[in-house]
Design an enzyme around this catalytic site. Structure first.
Site, mmCIF file in Angstrom:
data_model
loop_
_atom_site.group_PDB
_atom_site.id
_atom_site.type_symbol
_atom_site.label_atom_id
_atom_site.label_comp_id
_atom_site.label_asym_id
_atom_site.label_seq_id
_atom_site.Cartn_x
_atom_site.Cartn_y
_atom_site.Cartn_z
ATOM 1 N N CYS A 1 -11.328 27.425 -1.238
ATOM 2 C CA CYS A 1 -10.005 27.024 -0.750
ATOM 3 C C CYS A 1 -8.979 28.077 -1.184
ATOM 4 O O CYS A 1 -8.081 28.452 -0.427
ATOM 5 C CB CYS A 1 -9.593 25.676 -1.315
ATOM 6 S SG CYS A 1 -10.811 24.363 -1.162
ATOM 7 N N CYS A 8 -7.968 31.317 0.962
ATOM 8 C CA CYS A 8 -6.909 31.263 1.982
ATOM 9 C C CYS A 8 -5.581 30.823 1.379
ATOM 10 O O CYS A 8 -4.531 31.350 1.714
ATOM 11 C CB CYS A 8 -7.281 30.293 3.101
ATOM 12 S SG CYS A 8 -8.603 30.868 4.156
ATOM 13 N N HIS A 9 -5.645 29.819 0.504
ATOM 14 C CA HIS A 9 -4.425 29.150 0.065
ATOM 15 C C HIS A 9 -3.879 29.636 -1.267
ATOM 16 O O HIS A 9 -2.793 29.224 -1.665
ATOM 17 C CB HIS A 9 -4.676 27.643 -0.038
ATOM 18 C CG HIS A 9 -4.951 26.987 1.272
ATOM 19 N ND1 HIS A 9 -3.986 26.826 2.248
ATOM 20 C CD2 HIS A 9 -6.093 26.468 1.784
ATOM 21 C CE1 HIS A 9 -4.530 26.221 3.297
ATOM 22 N NE2 HIS A 9 -5.800 25.994 3.052
ATOM 23 N N CYS A 18 -10.619 21.297 7.256
ATOM 24 C CA CYS A 18 -10.674 22.659 6.709
ATOM 25 C C CYS A 18 -12.099 23.023 6.305
ATOM 26 O O CYS A 18 -12.568 24.133 6.559
ATOM 27 C CB CYS A 18 -9.759 22.772 5.487
ATOM 28 S SG CYS A 18 -8.068 23.249 5.881
ATOM 29 N N CYS A 49 0.002 -8.758 5.852
ATOM 30 C CA CYS A 49 0.393 -7.982 4.665
ATOM 31 C C CYS A 49 1.805 -8.352 4.226
ATOM 32 O O CYS A 49 2.090 -8.510 3.045
ATOM 33 C CB CYS A 49 0.339 -6.496 4.965
ATOM 34 S SG CYS A 49 -1.158 -5.947 5.792
ATOM 35 N N HIS A 83 3.476 -8.852 0.473
ATOM 36 C CA HIS A 83 4.104 -7.643 -0.058
ATOM 37 C C HIS A 83 5.543 -7.432 0.372
ATOM 38 O O HIS A 83 6.257 -6.644 -0.240
ATOM 39 C CB HIS A 83 3.248 -6.427 0.311
ATOM 40 C CG HIS A 83 1.899 -6.465 -0.339
ATOM 41 N ND1 HIS A 83 1.740 -6.377 -1.692
ATOM 42 C CD2 HIS A 83 0.653 -6.615 0.186
ATOM 43 C CE1 HIS A 83 0.446 -6.453 -1.980
ATOM 44 N NE2 HIS A 83 -0.230 -6.603 -0.864
ATOM 45 N N ARG A 115 -8.378 0.619 -0.858
ATOM 46 C CA ARG A 115 -7.486 -0.440 -1.306
ATOM 47 C C ARG A 115 -7.134 -1.374 -0.167
ATOM 48 O O ARG A 115 -7.105 -2.590 -0.318
ATOM 49 C CB ARG A 115 -6.210 0.172 -1.908
ATOM 50 C CG ARG A 115 -5.277 -0.854 -2.517
ATOM 51 C CD ARG A 115 -5.930 -1.507 -3.701
ATOM 52 N NE ARG A 115 -5.216 -2.686 -4.134
ATOM 53 C CZ ARG A 115 -5.411 -3.915 -3.642
ATOM 54 N NH1 ARG A 115 -6.299 -4.115 -2.687
ATOM 55 N NH2 ARG A 115 -4.714 -4.931 -4.100
ATOM 56 N N CYS A 130 -7.920 -5.562 0.502
ATOM 57 C CA CYS A 130 -6.984 -6.611 0.897
ATOM 58 C C CYS A 130 -7.485 -7.335 2.140
ATOM 59 O O CYS A 130 -7.373 -8.559 2.244
ATOM 60 C CB CYS A 130 -5.612 -6.007 1.202
ATOM 61 S SG CYS A 130 -4.546 -5.938 -0.246
#
Lengths: 254, 157, 113
Positions: free
Chosen positions: A69, A72-73, A107, A170, A174, A211, A215
């Site tokens: 990685c 390039c970065h 990528c 939800c 929440h 996550r 739920c």
């Protein structure tokens, strides 16, 4: 009052920093001091095990060509600062949206000729956590691309849709009942500002999709398939809902 | 945290085998045949080995209300100069209601410099914890703390 | 079946740079390990066997400074913070051992200021 304020917030905050009467609270503030310290102290935060891995993976030769990685970065703290805060993003070349994990996999395939990694693969979580850390403290900044508007709307519809045998949306927990208790646990507002997150319930690091899936299963609904568009729609909506709040990756949550 | 299921009853084959014996009573094992773990008082007594334990000089620092019992930060601190002549030799932590009483046993030396340890523990339910310290001069000290543990409302598969 | 390389053991070690000669300094170490307590069951009802780290030792130039016996009540990815007073430069070793022959060692040279 809070319900109306939260419904209006995406319009008010789409392109601006949160105002002084912002009622949004991170899950961090719903935790006791010991767990807050766990997240804030890099020497204690177990997620840093994965971040350390991500740092090494960033600089590790990958794929048949051994490309890194970093080739390039360059240095991630410099080149990737603020990048994670802008995901999910619109990929014009593909004509579709991507979350950060999707971008990492794209990528890998395109530039490293390496196979994409499954959502909860340790290496993918490690790279996501490492890159997320480079946006820590910066405001969640959903981009303005037109292509994301429909996706966010779809996510908002899902957020408001009753699901499962328990037949709750939800927003019932929440938005409407955040701060109240569900079986002894305080219900947070559910802002996804710290993913991947070290969740004590998992005793490990996991993605936002994991996550959300928890739920959906929790309300006894059949979860959508792993590659279903619903997950990304919800992620895009949650990013808009949390626009302006600071990125906390890698967070700790109960 | 899940607990072990009750022991299964003998299999049908086993029952048939037993029944063919003359005059054999059918013997069903009780549901909770796993040997019970000792009580907190029992392990404290065993550790104290007959010597007195005084409440004091030890601080077991833990949140009184715990959000998730899977990883609970704790700190134990003992008032001691940590010199060669006067230092903490051992700090132990026991619990009341986990499947097993032992949490951890720490050995310190004068090179520790400060009698303080931190770790993260698992708590199955609301219960009492105790931190015990033994000094080089043989004196023994304790701190008992009650902790409330809330359990996650949505248990994931 | 092709040989798979042993999974890398991940650790975090903090506090070495802050050590000062003759003064207690806090070391904080984390080891990636599931600390499987032997009480969980898989989807078929089989017990997932216990696999925990049972012992940690910190030695300075071979001398034991701090040790811990760990049990199933220690959380996954075990974290330990303890204090060390080093009088001068030396070699610190951190060793974890546990069930199923688990053993991992990290060594660090220290030069307290």
């Amino acid at each position: 009052m809070r319900r109306r304020a939260l419904a209006l917030l995406p319009l008010l905050l789409a392109a601006s920093v949160a105002s002084a009467d912002d009622t949004r609270r991170s899950g961090l503030q719903f935790m006791g001091p010991a767990l807050q310290a766990l997240q804030r102290d890099d020497a204690q935060n177990p997620a840093m095990l994965w971040v350390q891995d991500g740092d090494q993976l960033w600089r590790a030769p990958t794929g048949p060509g051994g490309k890194r990685c970093a080739d390039c970065h360059g240095d991630a703290p410099r080149s990737m600062a603020g990048v994670a805060a802008r995901y999910p993003a619109w990929d014009a070349a593909r004509g579709g949206a991507l979350n950060l994990a999707g971008r990492i996999n794209a990528c890998r395939q395109q530039h490293q000729q390496a196979a994409p990694l499954p959502t909860e693969h340790a290496d993918l979580l490690a790279l996501s956590a490492y890159l997320g850390l480079q946006s820590r403290g910066q405001p969640v900044s959903p981009p303005a691309d037109a292509g994301l508007v429909a996706l966010r709307k779809q996510g908002q519809v899902l957020w408001q849709q009753r699901l499962g045998q328990i037949n709750l949306a939800c927003l019932h927990c929440h938005d409407q009942r955040a701060g109240q208790r569900l079986g002894g646990a305080v219900i947070p507002q559910g802002h996804a500002t710290g993913y991947p997150t070290y969740r004590l319930e998992w005793q490990g690091l996991g993605s936002l999709q994991r996550r959300l899936r928890g739920c959906v299963v929790g309300v006894r609904a059949e979860p959508w398939a792993a590659d279903a568009p619903e997950w990304l729609a919800l992620e895009a909506w949650l990013a808009q809902r949390a626009a302006g709040m600071p990125v906390e990756t890698p967070a700790v949550r109960p | 945290m899940t607990t072990a299921p009750p022991r299964r009853h003998p299999t049908r084959r086993h029952l048939l085998g037993a029944a063919t014996g003359l005059g054999l009573a059918l013997h069903l094992r009780p549901a909770a045949a796993v040997s019970a773990a000792p009580t907190l008082q029992a392990v404290e007594r065993q550790w104290a080995a007959g010597q007195p334990v005084t409440e004091g000089r030890v601080l077991l620092d833990i949140a009184p209300l715990v959000e998730n019992g899977n990883a609970v930060p704790i700190r134990v601190q003992v008032d001691s100069p940590m010199t060669a002549a006067d230092h903490v030799v051992e700090i132990v932590v026991f619990n009341e209601r986990n499947p097993q009483r032992d949490v951890a046993r720490f050995s310190l030396t004068p090179a520790s410099g400060l009698a303080q340890v931190q770790t993260r523990i698992r708590l199955a339910t609301s219960q009492q914890l105790v931190a015990l310290a033994r000094m080089r001069d043989g004196s023994q000290w304790s701190h008992h703390v009650d902790v409330l543990v809330t359990l996650a409302a949505c248990i994931e598969p | 079946m092709a040989d798979t390389p042993a999974p890398r053991v991940r650790t975090l070690i903090h506090g070495l740079d802050a050590l000062r000669r003759g003064q207690p300094g806090e070391l904080r170490v984390t080891l990636a390990h599931p600390m499987e307590n032997g009480l969980r069951h898989d989807g078929f009802g089989n017990v997932v066997p216990r696999s925990i780290v049972t012992r940690f030792e910190c030695r300075l130039d071979g001398q034991l400074v701090f040790a811990a016996d760990l049990y199933t009540a220690i959380a996954a990815n075990p974290y330990l913070a303890f204090w060390l007073r080093a009088e001068g430069p030396g070699t610190l070793s951190f060793e974890w051992t546990g069930d199923w022959g688990f053993a991992h060692r990290e060594t660090r040279a220290i030069a307290p200021a």
